[in-house]
Each structure stands twice: as structure tokens, then as C-alpha cells.
Design a protein around this motif. Structure first.
Motif, PDB file in Angstrom:
ATOM      1  N   VAL A 235       0.854  -1.181   0.000  1.00 58.38           N
ATOM      2  CA  VAL A 235       0.000   0.000   0.000  1.00 58.38           C
ATOM      3  C   VAL A 235       0.892   1.234   0.000  1.00 58.38           C
ATOM      4  CG1 VAL A 235      -1.747   1.283   1.292  1.00 58.38           C
ATOM      5  CG2 VAL A 235      -1.806  -1.212   1.264  1.00 58.38           C
ATOM      6  N   ASP A 236       0.691   2.113  -0.980  1.00 56.09           N
ATOM      7  CA  ASP A 236       1.441   3.370  -1.030  1.00 56.09           C
ATOM      8  C   ASP A 236       0.753   4.417  -0.167  1.00 56.09           C
ATOM      9  OD1 ASP A 236       3.442   2.466  -2.774  1.00 56.09           O
ATOM     10  OD2 ASP A 236       2.174   2.831  -4.520  1.00 56.09           O
ATOM     11  N   SER A 237       1.560   5.234   0.477  1.00 57.12           N
ATOM     12  CA  SER A 237       1.042   6.247   1.374  1.00 57.12           C
ATOM     13  C   SER A 237       0.751   7.544   0.619  1.00 57.12           C
ATOM     14  CB  SER A 237       2.081   6.530   2.464  1.00 57.12           C
ATOM     15  OG  SER A 237       1.738   7.677   3.185  1.00 57.12           O
ATOM     16  N   PRO A 238      -0.297   8.276   1.035  1.00 54.44           N
ATOM     17  CA  PRO A 238      -0.539   9.600   0.455  1.00 54.44           C
ATOM     18  C   PRO A 238       0.352  10.665   1.089  1.00 54.44           C
ATOM     19  CG  PRO A 238      -2.245   9.091   2.031  1.00 54.44           C
ATOM     20  CD  PRO A 238      -1.369   7.866   1.911  1.00 54.44           C
ATOM     21  N   PHE A 239       1.145  10.298   2.093  1.00 53.69           N
ATOM     22  CA  PHE A 239       1.981  11.240   2.833  1.00 53.69           C
ATOM     23  C   PHE A 239       3.211  11.606   2.017  1.00 53.69           C
ATOM     24  CE2 PHE A 239       5.438  12.108   5.837  1.00 53.69           C
ATOM     25  CZ  PHE A 239       4.875  13.118   6.576  1.00 53.69           C
TER      26      PHE A 239
ATOM     27  N   LEU B  95      -1.097  12.079   6.925  1.00 54.52           N
ATOM     28  CA  LEU B  95      -0.709  10.980   7.800  1.00 54.52           C
ATOM     29  C   LEU B  95      -1.942  10.326   8.435  1.00 54.52           C
ATOM     30  CD1 LEU B  95       1.920   9.650   8.663  1.00 54.52           C
ATOM     31  CD2 LEU B  95       1.957  11.139  10.643  1.00 54.52           C
ATOM     32  N   ASN B  96      -2.915  11.122   8.850  1.00 55.18           N
ATOM     33  CA  ASN B  96      -4.154  10.566   9.405  1.00 55.18           C
ATOM     34  C   ASN B  96      -4.923   9.776   8.356  1.00 55.18           C
ATOM     35  OD1 ASN B  96      -3.773  11.496  12.009  1.00 55.18           O
ATOM     36  ND2 ASN B  96      -4.788  13.442  11.603  1.00 55.18           N
ATOM     37  N   GLU B  97      -4.916  10.237   7.110  1.00 61.44           N
ATOM     38  CA  GLU B  97      -5.567   9.509   6.017  1.00 61.44           C
ATOM     39  C   GLU B  97      -4.885   8.147   5.809  1.00 61.44           C
ATOM     40  OE1 GLU B  97      -5.992  10.006   1.190  1.00 61.44           O
ATOM     41  OE2 GLU B  97      -5.729  11.802   2.407  1.00 61.44           O
ATOM     42  N   TYR B  98      -3.554   8.136   5.882  1.00 67.38           N
ATOM     43  CA  TYR B  98      -2.776   6.897   5.762  1.00 67.38           C
ATOM     44  C   TYR B  98      -3.141   5.930   6.881  1.00 67.38           C
ATOM     45  CZ  TYR B  98       1.585   4.170   5.125  1.00 67.38           C
ATOM     46  OH  TYR B  98       2.523   3.184   4.906  1.00 67.38           O
ATOM     47  N   PHE B  99      -3.252   6.422   8.114  1.00 65.00           N
ATOM     48  CA  PHE B  99      -3.591   5.566   9.243  1.00 65.00           C
ATOM     49  C   PHE B  99      -5.013   5.021   9.124  1.00 65.00           C
ATOM     50  CE2 PHE B  99      -0.329   7.862  12.119  1.00 65.00           C
ATOM     51  CZ  PHE B  99       0.671   7.040  11.642  1.00 65.00           C
ATOM     52  N   LYS B 100      -5.955   5.818   8.629  1.00 60.36           N
ATOM     53  CA  LYS B 100      -7.323   5.322   8.421  1.00 60.36           C
ATOM     54  C   LYS B 100      -7.349   4.222   7.367  1.00 60.36           C
ATOM     55  CE  LYS B 100     -10.072   9.288   9.789  1.00 60.36           C
ATOM     56  NZ  LYS B 100     -10.720   8.766  10.947  1.00 60.36           N
ATOM     57  N   LEU B 101      -6.557   4.383   6.319  1.00 57.48           N
ATOM     58  CA  LEU B 101      -6.448   3.357   5.285  1.00 57.48           C
ATOM     59  C   LEU B 101      -5.889   2.070   5.880  1.00 57.48           C
ATOM     60  CD1 LEU B 101      -6.482   2.645   2.182  1.00 57.48           C
ATOM     61  CD2 LEU B 101      -4.139   3.467   2.141  1.00 57.48           C
ATOM     62  N   MET B 102      -4.876   2.190   6.732  1.00 56.77           N
ATOM     63  CA  MET B 102      -4.266   1.015   7.363  1.00 56.77           C
ATOM     64  C   MET B 102      -5.259   0.344   8.326  1.00 56.77           C
ATOM     65  SD  MET B 102      -1.404   0.824   5.943  1.00 56.77           S
ATOM     66  CE  MET B 102      -0.609  -0.403   6.923  1.00 56.77           C
ATOM     67  N   GLU B 103      -6.017   1.130   9.079  1.00 56.45           N
ATOM     68  CA  GLU B 103      -7.026   0.559   9.975  1.00 56.45           C
ATOM     69  C   GLU B 103      -8.035  -0.282   9.199  1.00 56.45           C
ATOM     70  OE1 GLU B 103      -8.941   3.628  12.231  1.00 56.45           O
ATOM     71  OE2 GLU B 103      -7.098   4.163  13.286  1.00 56.45           O
TER      72      GLU B 103
END
Length: 146
Positions: A34-38, A76-84
Motif C-alpha cells: 500500500v502506497d502512502s498519500p503522505f 498521515l491521518n488519512e494513511y492511518f485510516k487506510l491502514m485501519e
């Protein structure tokens, strides 16, 4: 193996991407990346430095720095929501990788009530090849008792 059949997963994570490695019956398999938007160093076209227009003194920074920090925190919060969302189907989760993102993600997961009964572990790690990722997850779950 099917993605849904794994109950244990190892996630190598840093700010740019995350590699999911599923583990079942002594075998590890790379599930997805998964690529990060960060983006840590973002420059916009026509953007100059962060000083005010009246002085070159770095102590007189503009509000531009606040805006950039706010944007990066939202990414970073968007990345963490994706990971959750990706981790909800797993029971045992190993987070490993360089830097502090793994601890930040662990803290976010602990705050989420849907991860209350799940087993979370954090291990430090350097950048690894695909074979090293598989071996790291296999060795960890072979020796761990959740």
C-alpha cells in the motif's frame, strides 16, 4: 492463498509505503503493498522559501509553515485510516519497520475500539527485501505466543 484466510499479519511500514505479509501454518506470503498519500518534502510550483516578504530573517517565518504542517498531518491521518481498514480482518498484528510510524499506528489502533481484543506487537527493523520480509514475519510468529 486467499487474502481472507490469514488471521496473522506482519506489516512493514514507513512513511512512504506498507508491505502486508500474511502468516498461516508456518508459511508467510506477501499479500499486498500500500502506497502512502503522505509526502514529507512537498514543493508547489512557484513556491518560494518560508520567510516573510519584508525580511530574510528565519525567525520571522510566515504562516506557510503552519499550513504545510497541517496538510502533512491530514495526509498521515488519512494513511492511518487506510491502514485501519486493511487491518480489521486480522487477529494478530505485527508492526515493524524503521522510524516511528509503527508506534504512531499502534497508538491509533489502540484508540480504536474495534482493535480492543486484537494482539498488537511492534518490532524495529531496517529496510528489507521481499525474502527478508517473509523470513522476518515467519520467524516472529514461529517464536511468538500471542
Amino acid at each position: 492463498m486467499d487474502h481472507k484466510s490469514f488471521k496473522q499479519v506482519g506489516v512493514w511500514i514507513d512513511h512512504s509505503k506498507a508491505h502486508f505479509v500474511g502468516y498461516k501454518n508456518g508459511k508467510a506470503e506477501l499479500i499486498e503493498t500500500v502506497d502512502s498519500p503522505f509526502e514529507s518534502m512537498k514543493r508547489y510550483e512557484g513556491e518560494t522559501d518560508d520567510k516573510t516578504r519584508f525580511t530574510a530573517n528565519p525567525l520571522h517565518a510566515s504562516n506557510n509553515e503552519y499550513r504545510k504542517n497541517n496538510i502533512s498531518q491530514n495526509e498521515l491521518n488519512e494513511y492511518f485510516k487506510l491502514m485501519e481498514g486493511k487491518l480489521t480482518n486480522f487477529e494478530d498484528i505485527l508492526l515493524f519497520g524503521p522510524g516511528t510510524v509503527k508506534e504512531q499506528l499502534r497508538n491509533k489502533l489502540r484508540d480504536n475500539k474495534s482493535f480492543g481484543g486484537k494482539w498488537l506487537a511492534v518490532q524495529p527493523s531496517d529496510k528489507l527485501t521481499d525474502n527478508q520480509l517473509l523470513a522476518f514475519v515467519r520467524d516472529f510468529f514461529d517464536n511468538a505466543t500471542p
